[in-house]
Design a protein around this motif. Structure first.
Motif, PDB file in Angstrom:
ATOM      1  N   ALA A 194       0.879  -1.271  -0.157  1.00 25.56           N
ATOM      2  CA  ALA A 194       0.001   0.077  -0.072  1.00 25.56           C
ATOM      3  C   ALA A 194       1.011   1.190   0.050  1.00 25.56           C
ATOM      4  N   MET A 195       0.805   2.056  -0.886  1.00 28.19           N
ATOM      5  CA  MET A 195       1.384   3.239  -1.115  1.00 28.19           C
ATOM      6  C   MET A 195       0.555   4.314  -0.536  1.00 28.19           C
ATOM      7  N   VAL A 196       1.180   5.089   0.441  1.00 21.66           N
ATOM      8  CA  VAL A 196       0.309   6.167   1.024  1.00 21.66           C
ATOM      9  C   VAL A 196       1.224   7.424   0.678  1.00 21.66           C
ATOM     10  N   ILE A 197       0.623   8.153  -0.227  1.00 21.55           N
ATOM     11  CA  ILE A 197       1.245   9.430  -0.479  1.00 21.55           C
ATOM     12  C   ILE A 197       0.727  10.749   0.016  1.00 21.55           C
ATOM     13  N   GLY A 232      -1.455  -1.116  -4.329  1.00 23.59           N
ATOM     14  CA  GLY A 232      -2.593  -0.155  -4.208  1.00 23.59           C
ATOM     15  C   GLY A 232      -2.183   1.120  -3.804  1.00 23.59           C
ATOM     16  N   LEU A 233      -2.993   2.088  -3.812  1.00 23.94           N
ATOM     17  CA  LEU A 233      -2.611   3.716  -3.345  1.00 23.94           C
ATOM     18  C   LEU A 233      -3.481   4.476  -2.622  1.00 23.94           C
ATOM     19  N   ILE A 234      -3.159   5.238  -1.701  1.00 21.86           N
ATOM     20  CA  ILE A 234      -4.042   5.910  -0.878  1.00 21.86           C
ATOM     21  C   ILE A 234      -3.317   7.403  -0.880  1.00 21.86           C
ATOM     22  N   PRO A 240      -8.421  10.374   4.502  1.00 21.63           N
ATOM     23  CA  PRO A 240      -7.516   9.201   3.375  1.00 21.63           C
ATOM     24  C   PRO A 240      -8.566   8.975   2.276  1.00 21.63           C
ATOM     25  N   ARG A 241      -8.087   8.842   0.820  1.00 24.18           N
ATOM     26  CA  ARG A 241      -8.933   8.406  -0.250  1.00 24.18           C
ATOM     27  C   ARG A 241      -8.070   7.515  -0.935  1.00 24.18           C
ATOM     28  N   THR A 242      -8.593   6.503  -1.053  1.00 20.98           N
ATOM     29  CA  THR A 242      -8.293   5.283  -1.866  1.00 20.98           C
ATOM     30  C   THR A 242      -8.399   5.226  -3.245  1.00 20.98           C
TER      31      THR A 242
END
Length: 574
Positions: A194-197, A232-234, A240-242
């Motif tokens: 999971a990429m949290v940017i 996946g990316l958030i 937070p927005r998936t």
């Protein structure tokens, strides 16, 4: 009649079409197979179709009622479609169009109508596309066939007639086709990531674009694929927005395009909320999480977070998630007064050992950090938070197949060992199961690396044929040590011996030799098995590693205690 002037540029990258009574249309056709419309303004109701890819989502389209031009063969892509008839805006437009029956596999034009969000998008299978259900989404769309379309994209070779004045040569123009290069991905990096940017006001639009470039390069080097890493990316902002889940894009081109299409949000840097969101919901099987695969969360922060990370990070660790924190442009000394928790990096990561925290001085110097960060993310041995007894052990079963057991009781033994195997996450990156049957002789029924999922391992256990013969348990322990565990390291190897009688050879020496090689031994005796032999084979403490029952029907009662024991031993040794 309109008179068209068509100019094909020599590099075949763009086509210019103009005609009386309409404005100019420019279409860029990159050789990569992605089609991007630069301008399309026509005076009539029927607009020129905008070329899109198989992975373009409804949310990516700005205008309502726009006509898009889908490429052929989208059914061969793993497109994500949510709903039936009315689709969540996170769905692939072209995939939904095929699912709806508006398009066939050869592609073509379709009109997209934007709708409000709703609840309970229903799943169904239609026209080769399996749509998924979704409990709620913020926007939707529906699809219809356009009444008339000036341009069309196909994958065929055509001889398009041009006016004589504009026709440079009388040879066919081969139109570009969109083809998918399927890839299994990097099998040495089978992680769920999971990429949290950072999408806050802190980073700003310019550095946000630099961040996207960095994440794109990182994703490219990871080499996603069906049997490789899933990403996946958030976005972290006020809430937070998936953007996409782990299985939405499992091919490199799809994933890189999706990252490049991300829109900047703004707002506060509520990274703690984003970590909590990921820990609670993101890695579930419903959202594409794979059982037995290590879970990794990569959190990028520009500067410092607006909220607290400690509680969210604690939940992530308890959930078996390896949190990496990539801090870019750390606070300057004069900014430290604005940072609410100066130890936020130490509190956020899986373990404060230097491995899970990564500092990049500036967004303008990220390229050289792509490879070393990728190597950390793919380092299975370094992912300490994902190592649990359920997904990190090698379990060998040494099964007595002597004549005194009998065929019916032998099936009860197989049920017993299968019950133990079901308690663990068996996969090619998780726990492993192997089995040896013995009488006077030994038979390697299957090795630790022969079955890469739980169902196959359990079926293999249940199919073991009964040998019948004498009982040489000591020789069987030596054989198993040398043949079943030869490719594994210490600290995670367990051998469970199941026998119903006295061995004709010495068991103490072979058992001690196995334990010196890092194998933890459990002995399970039935009927006439001597307690002294059972304890001689067991690891310390003897009482907690030795089990005995008079009847084969009593074996099933030992399953919970054995599983707890293995987890206890693993935790103590790791």
């Amino acid at each position: 009649m309109n008179i068209f002037n068509v100019v094909f540029h020599s590099n075949l990258r763009s086509v210019c079409v103009s005609g009386a009574g309409m404005s100019q249309l420019s279409v860029l056709v990159p050789l990569t197979g992605l089609f991007v419309l630069i301008s399309s303004t026509f005076g009539s109701e029927s607009s020129v179709p905008v070329p899109v890819t198989c992975v373009t989502r409804g949310a990516d389209l700005v205008e309502d009622g726009v006509v898009v031009l889908c490429p052929p063969d989208c059914t061969q892509w793993r497109v994500s479609v949510f709903g039936t008839g009315i689709y969540a805006s996170v769905s692939s437009v072209c995939g939904a169009a095929v699912h709806r029956g508006v398009l066939g596999p050869s592609g073509g034009p379709v009109r997209v109508h934007k709708l409000q969000g709703r609840q309970n998008y229903m799943s169904s299978y239609a026209h080769g596309i399996q749509s998924q259900d979704l409990s709620r989404w913020t926007a939707s769309f529906s699809l219809t066939k356009p009444l008339s379309v000036p341009l069309e994209l196909t994958s065929d070779t055509s001889t398009t007639d041009l006016p004589a004045a504009a026709q440079p040569a009388k040879k066919p123009l081969k139109k570009l086709s969109v083809k998918k290069a399927l890839t299994g991905g990097n099998k040495d990096c089978q992680m769920d990531i999971a990429m949290v940017i950072d999408s806050s006001n802190n980073i700003g639009q310019r550095r946000f674009n630099l961040q996207k470039n960095f994440v794109t390069k990182l994703a490219a080097m990871l080499r996603v694929g069906s049997t490789g890493p899933h990403v996946g990316l958030i976005q972290a902002s006020d809430t937070p927005r998936t953007e996409f889940f782990l299985t939405n894009y499992t091919q490199p081109k799809e994933l890189l395009f999706a990252i490049k299409e991300l829109a900047y949000l703004g707002g506060n840097t509520n990274t703690g909320k984003a970590i909590m969101h990921v820990a609670e919901t993101f890695f579930t099987q419903e959202n594409g999480g794979r059982r037995g695969h290590p879970r990794v969360m990569v959190v990028l922060i520009d500067g410092w977070p607006s909220d607290d990370l400690e509680q969210a990070a604690m939940l992530a660790r308890e959930s078996g998630i390896n949190v990496f924190l990539v801090s870019v442009a750390k606070p300057a000394p004069e900014e430290l007064t604005m940072v609410r928790d100066k130890d936020f990096v130490k509190k956020a990561v899986c373990k404060d050992n230097g491995f899970f925290s990564y500092l990049i001085p500036s967004w303008f110097s990220t390229t050289k950090h792509v490879k070393p960060l990728t190597q950390r993310l793919c380092s299975l041995d370094g992912l300490l938070c994902s190592k649990t007894c359920y997904n990190s052990v090698n379990i060998g079963f040494l099964i007595d197949g002597s004549s005194s057991v009998g065929d019916g009781n032998f099936q009860l033994v197989l049920d017993f060992v299968a019950g133990i195997a079901r308690s663990f996450d068996v996969s090619d990156v998780g726990s492993r199961i192997g089995a040896v049957q013995f009488t006077y002789d030994q038979q390697l029924e299957f090795g630790l690396f022969d079955h890469s999922n739980k169902d196959d391992a359990v079926k293999a256990l249940k199919r073991i044929p009964y040998m019948s013969g004498g009982t040489a348990t000591g020789a069987a322990i030596t054989y198993t040590t040398q043949n079943l565990f030869r490719r594994t390291g210490p600290g995670r190897n367990f051998l469970i011996v199941v026998t119903d009688g006295q061995s004709y050879d010495d068991v103490r020496g072979p058992a001690l030799a196995a334990q010196k090689q890092g194998i933890t031994m459990y002995s399970v005796g039935v009927a006439w098995a001597p307690l002294d032999d059972l304890k001689a084979m067991s690891s310390e403490a003897k009482d907690s590693h030795t089990f005995f029952t008079r009847e084969f029907t009593g074996l099933a009662e030992f399953i919970p205690a054995l599983v707890r024991g293995i987890c206890r031993d693993f935790t103590e040794n790791n």
